[in-house]
Motif scaffolding. Sequence first.
Motif, PDB file in Angstrom:
ATOM      1  N   MET A   1       0.819  -1.208   0.000  1.00  0.00           N
ATOM      2  CA  MET A   1       0.000   0.000   0.000  1.00  0.00           C
ATOM      3  C   MET A   1       0.855   1.261   0.000  1.00  0.00           C
ATOM      4  O   MET A   1       0.336   2.354  -0.122  1.00  0.00           O
ATOM      5  N   ASP A   2       2.214   1.111   0.208  1.00  0.00           N
ATOM      6  CA  ASP A   2       2.975   2.340   0.394  1.00  0.00           C
ATOM      7  C   ASP A   2       3.093   3.168  -0.886  1.00  0.00           C
ATOM      8  O   ASP A   2       3.427   4.336  -0.829  1.00  0.00           O
ATOM      9  N   ASP A   3       2.724   2.583  -2.032  1.00  0.00           N
ATOM     10  CA  ASP A   3       2.796   3.386  -3.250  1.00  0.00           C
ATOM     11  C   ASP A   3       1.650   4.386  -3.343  1.00  0.00           C
ATOM     12  O   ASP A   3       1.644   5.252  -4.196  1.00  0.00           O
ATOM     13  N   VAL A   4       0.621   4.279  -2.493  1.00  0.00           N
ATOM     14  CA  VAL A   4      -0.372   5.349  -2.453  1.00  0.00           C
ATOM     15  C   VAL A   4      -0.153   6.216  -1.220  1.00  0.00           C
ATOM     16  O   VAL A   4      -1.006   6.985  -0.816  1.00  0.00           O
ATOM     17  N   GLY A   5       1.007   6.072  -0.608  1.00  0.00           N
ATOM     18  CA  GLY A   5       1.400   7.040   0.406  1.00  0.00           C
ATOM     19  C   GLY A   5       0.914   6.751   1.806  1.00  0.00           C
ATOM     20  O   GLY A   5       0.897   7.644   2.638  1.00  0.00           O
ATOM     21  N   VAL A   6       0.504   5.521   2.100  1.00  0.00           N
ATOM     22  CA  VAL A   6       0.051   5.219   3.454  1.00  0.00           C
ATOM     23  C   VAL A   6       1.258   4.831   4.291  1.00  0.00           C
ATOM     24  O   VAL A   6       1.977   3.894   3.960  1.00  0.00           O
ATOM     25  N   ARG A   7       1.492   5.557   5.352  1.00  0.00           N
ATOM     26  CA  ARG A   7       2.581   5.208   6.258  1.00  0.00           C
ATOM     27  C   ARG A   7       1.974   4.887   7.614  1.00  0.00           C
ATOM     28  O   ARG A   7       0.968   5.472   8.002  1.00  0.00           O
ATOM     29  N   VAL A   8       2.579   3.951   8.286  1.00  0.00           N
ATOM     30  CA  VAL A   8       2.064   3.599   9.611  1.00  0.00           C
ATOM     31  C   VAL A   8       2.601   4.615  10.609  1.00  0.00           C
ATOM     32  O   VAL A   8       3.796   4.738  10.817  1.00  0.00           O
ATOM     33  N   THR A   9       1.688   5.369  11.162  1.00  0.00           N
ATOM     34  CA  THR A   9       2.086   6.356  12.158  1.00  0.00           C
ATOM     35  C   THR A   9       1.237   6.150  13.398  1.00  0.00           C
ATOM     36  O   THR A   9       0.209   5.478  13.359  1.00  0.00           O
ATOM     37  N   ALA A  10       1.671   6.736  14.495  1.00  0.00           N
ATOM     38  CA  ALA A  10       0.940   6.568  15.748  1.00  0.00           C
ATOM     39  C   ALA A  10      -0.406   7.281  15.693  1.00  0.00           C
ATOM     40  O   ALA A  10      -1.398   6.784  16.199  1.00  0.00           O
ATOM     41  N   ARG A  11      -0.437   8.443  15.039  1.00  0.00           N
ATOM     42  CA  ARG A  11      -1.667   9.228  15.014  1.00  0.00           C
ATOM     43  C   ARG A  11      -2.427   8.994  13.719  1.00  0.00           C
ATOM     44  O   ARG A  11      -1.833   8.956  12.650  1.00  0.00           O
ATOM     45  N   PRO A  12      -3.768   8.846  13.777  1.00  0.00           N
ATOM     46  CA  PRO A  12      -4.530   8.748  12.525  1.00  0.00           C
ATOM     47  C   PRO A  12      -4.497  10.097  11.798  1.00  0.00           C
ATOM     48  O   PRO A  12      -4.366  11.139  12.438  1.00  0.00           O
ATOM     49  N   PRO A  13      -4.600  10.077  10.461  1.00  0.00           N
ATOM     50  CA  PRO A  13      -4.540  11.338   9.713  1.00  0.00           C
ATOM     51  C   PRO A  13      -5.763  12.209   9.984  1.00  0.00           C
ATOM     52  O   PRO A  13      -6.823  11.708  10.367  1.00  0.00           O
ATOM     53  N   GLY A  14      -5.605  13.497   9.796  1.00  0.00           N
ATOM     54  CA  GLY A  14      -6.731  14.417   9.952  1.00  0.00           C
ATOM     55  C   GLY A  14      -7.715  14.256   8.803  1.00  0.00           C
ATOM     56  O   GLY A  14      -7.478  13.481   7.879  1.00  0.00           O
ATOM     57  N   THR A  15      -8.823  15.003   8.857  1.00  0.00           N
ATOM     58  CA  THR A  15      -9.882  14.836   7.858  1.00  0.00           C
ATOM     59  C   THR A  15      -9.368  15.062   6.443  1.00  0.00           C
ATOM     60  O   THR A  15      -9.604  14.236   5.551  1.00  0.00           O
ATOM     61  N   ILE A  16      -8.649  16.159   6.238  1.00  0.00           N
ATOM     62  CA  ILE A  16      -8.201  16.495   4.881  1.00  0.00           C
ATOM     63  C   ILE A  16      -7.159  15.485   4.402  1.00  0.00           C
ATOM     64  O   ILE A  16      -7.221  15.001   3.266  1.00  0.00           O
ATOM     65  N   ALA A  17      -6.239  15.110   5.305  1.00  0.00           N
ATOM     66  CA  ALA A  17      -5.203  14.143   4.928  1.00  0.00           C
ATOM     67  C   ALA A  17      -5.836  12.796   4.600  1.00  0.00           C
ATOM     68  O   ALA A  17      -5.473  12.146   3.606  1.00  0.00           O
ATOM     69  N   ALA A  18      -6.810  12.381   5.411  1.00  0.00           N
ATOM     70  CA  ALA A  18      -7.486  11.110   5.162  1.00  0.00           C
ATOM     71  C   ALA A  18      -8.253  11.160   3.850  1.00  0.00           C
ATOM     72  O   ALA A  18      -8.240  10.205   3.066  1.00  0.00           O
ATOM     73  N   ALA A  19      -8.923  12.296   3.603  1.00  0.00           N
ATOM     74  CA  ALA A  19      -9.681  12.443   2.357  1.00  0.00           C
ATOM     75  C   ALA A  19      -8.751  12.317   1.155  1.00  0.00           C
ATOM     76  O   ALA A  19      -9.072  11.650   0.168  1.00  0.00           O
ATOM     77  N   TRP A  20      -7.601  12.936   1.254  1.00  0.00           N
ATOM     78  CA  TRP A  20      -6.646  12.891   0.144  1.00  0.00           C
ATOM     79  C   TRP A  20      -6.148  11.470  -0.089  1.00  0.00           C
ATOM     80  O   TRP A  20      -5.985  11.027  -1.224  1.00  0.00           O
ATOM     81  N   LEU A  21      -5.913  10.720   1.027  1.00  0.00           N
ATOM     82  CA  LEU A  21      -5.484   9.319   0.891  1.00  0.00           C
ATOM     83  C   LEU A  21      -6.543   8.501   0.157  1.00  0.00           C
ATOM     84  O   LEU A  21      -6.226   7.676  -0.716  1.00  0.00           O
ATOM     85  N   ILE A  22      -7.814   8.724   0.519  1.00  0.00           N
ATOM     86  CA  ILE A  22      -8.900   7.962  -0.114  1.00  0.00           C
ATOM     87  C   ILE A  22      -9.004   8.319  -1.593  1.00  0.00           C
ATOM     88  O   ILE A  22      -9.169   7.445  -2.456  1.00  0.00           O
ATOM     89  N   ALA A  23      -8.891   9.627  -1.887  1.00  0.00           N
ATOM     90  CA  ALA A  23      -8.936  10.058  -3.289  1.00  0.00           C
ATOM     91  C   ALA A  23      -7.793   9.415  -4.075  1.00  0.00           C
ATOM     92  O   ALA A  23      -7.990   8.927  -5.197  1.00  0.00           O
ATOM     93  N   ARG A  24      -6.599   9.388  -3.478  1.00  0.00           N
ATOM     94  CA  ARG A  24      -5.447   8.795  -4.178  1.00  0.00           C
ATOM     95  C   ARG A  24      -5.625   7.307  -4.385  1.00  0.00           C
ATOM     96  O   ARG A  24      -5.240   6.763  -5.412  1.00  0.00           O
TER      97      ARG A  24
END
Lengths: 237, 241
Positions: free
Chosen positions: A1-24
């Motif tokens: 999945m890392d080719d769409v930019g998902v990195r495992v981090t301690a904090r979940p992404p914010g609304t805009i960051a999450a939206a961008w991940l889904i769009a990508r």
Amino acid sequence: MDDVGVRVTARPPGTIAAAWLIARKDLAIEFRTRTAFLSSLVFAVLALCILYFAWDESVIAPADRAPGVLWVVVAFSGLLGLQRSFSIEEHDRGIDALLVAPTSREAIYLGKAIGNLLFLCAVQAVTLPALVLFYNLPVGQSLLAVAAIMLLATIGIVAVGTLFSAMAVNTRMAELLLPMLSLPFFVPVLLNAAQATTRVLGGRPASEAWPWLRIIIAFDIVFVVACTMAFPYTLEE
Amino acid sequence: MTAAPTVARTAPATRSRTTGPVFDWLFVVAALGVMGIYVRAIYFTPIEATQGAAQKIYYLHVPAALAAYIAVSLTALMSIVYLWLHDERADRLAEAGAEVGLVFLTVVLTTGPLWGHQIWGAWWAWWDMRLTLTLFLWFVVAAYLVVRGAVEDAAMRARFSAVLGILGALLIPFIHLSVYLFQARLHPMPIVLKPSEPSLPSEMLTTFLLAFVAFALLCAAFIRMRYRVGVLRDRAAEMLA
């Protein structure tokens, strides 16, 4: 999945960051398969050609019917793209993974909407030059204005279309229901966009197109907000 | 239906499951009222000077439009109430309002062109905002009812239709504005033969007001009947489950 930019981090992404991940994610799927893009594109160009022959050339000049043709084609090719937005999640219940992800449901909506917006814009980036080609429109500044109108109108179309796509996949007749639900909501956008386009392509001053554009902008604001708020209700609880 | 919302709604649900007969006095009164309006409009109201007998359709067309707007407004209002309180009675009322609204909208869309053909000389006038708006309202309400029929799960059906009811209410001003701008740029508004006279002679006004009361009663009777059918349907579905 890392080719769409998902990195495992301690904090979940914010609304805009999450939206961008889904769009990508959606655009990555589309980029690899290209089925929906190609079918929307072929549909759009084919419709431009068929509609050319629907009128007598000597009665109505092609340039005069170009705005109307453009918006009919934008509406229906847009529906093809929107249809796929949530149906791709139904296979293997991808939507469940999105729902358990540590993100708000509004972010899912915004992500889907951004993905759809980019998808529709990509289709339109080919539709507009094809219209210019087939309908012999003059190439110039006015086309930039038409592109701007298309962007404004597509925001409104995507706002309601994304929500209805989410609703339609949960019904018994998804493919039939989406156009029936969406088209009445496209009416204000299409009517105003077609009128504004007619004035822009007719070489009228920008002030004549502005009253129509104002309604589209108001529609965009109202329905982006309303549909973002309504989206959580369209998901399974 | 998922377990949690069912438990939350138990109290109002059981109370609403007892219901009166589908046909009752209200329907009889309203039906007699509408019949009386026909008699009064045809025999006891003067014929309008310029439009002739065609103007009589006014006593059917305009009250039907008002009844349709009442019914559809109820749907929008009950959609908001449903999303707020999650009460299945609000959902059933919204459903009843939409179905009754569609019937009255159909009456408006049938009588409008009949009248327009006589007065405007055209079946349809896109510049007439009320007629055009009514047409698009018809499409939205039709879509609403199709969605209701296409969702299996009761709670999901109620949520979907509530969302659609609210968005539909938001859509109407935009269609109104768009059609207004469309007609303002192309056509002047009709002045002499506009469909609703601002000042009616008193006999016509009385007939119109009575017609409005009769249609409002008929609308209320239909909504109540449809609501009761909904209660019986839900009860039957629960017994089968």
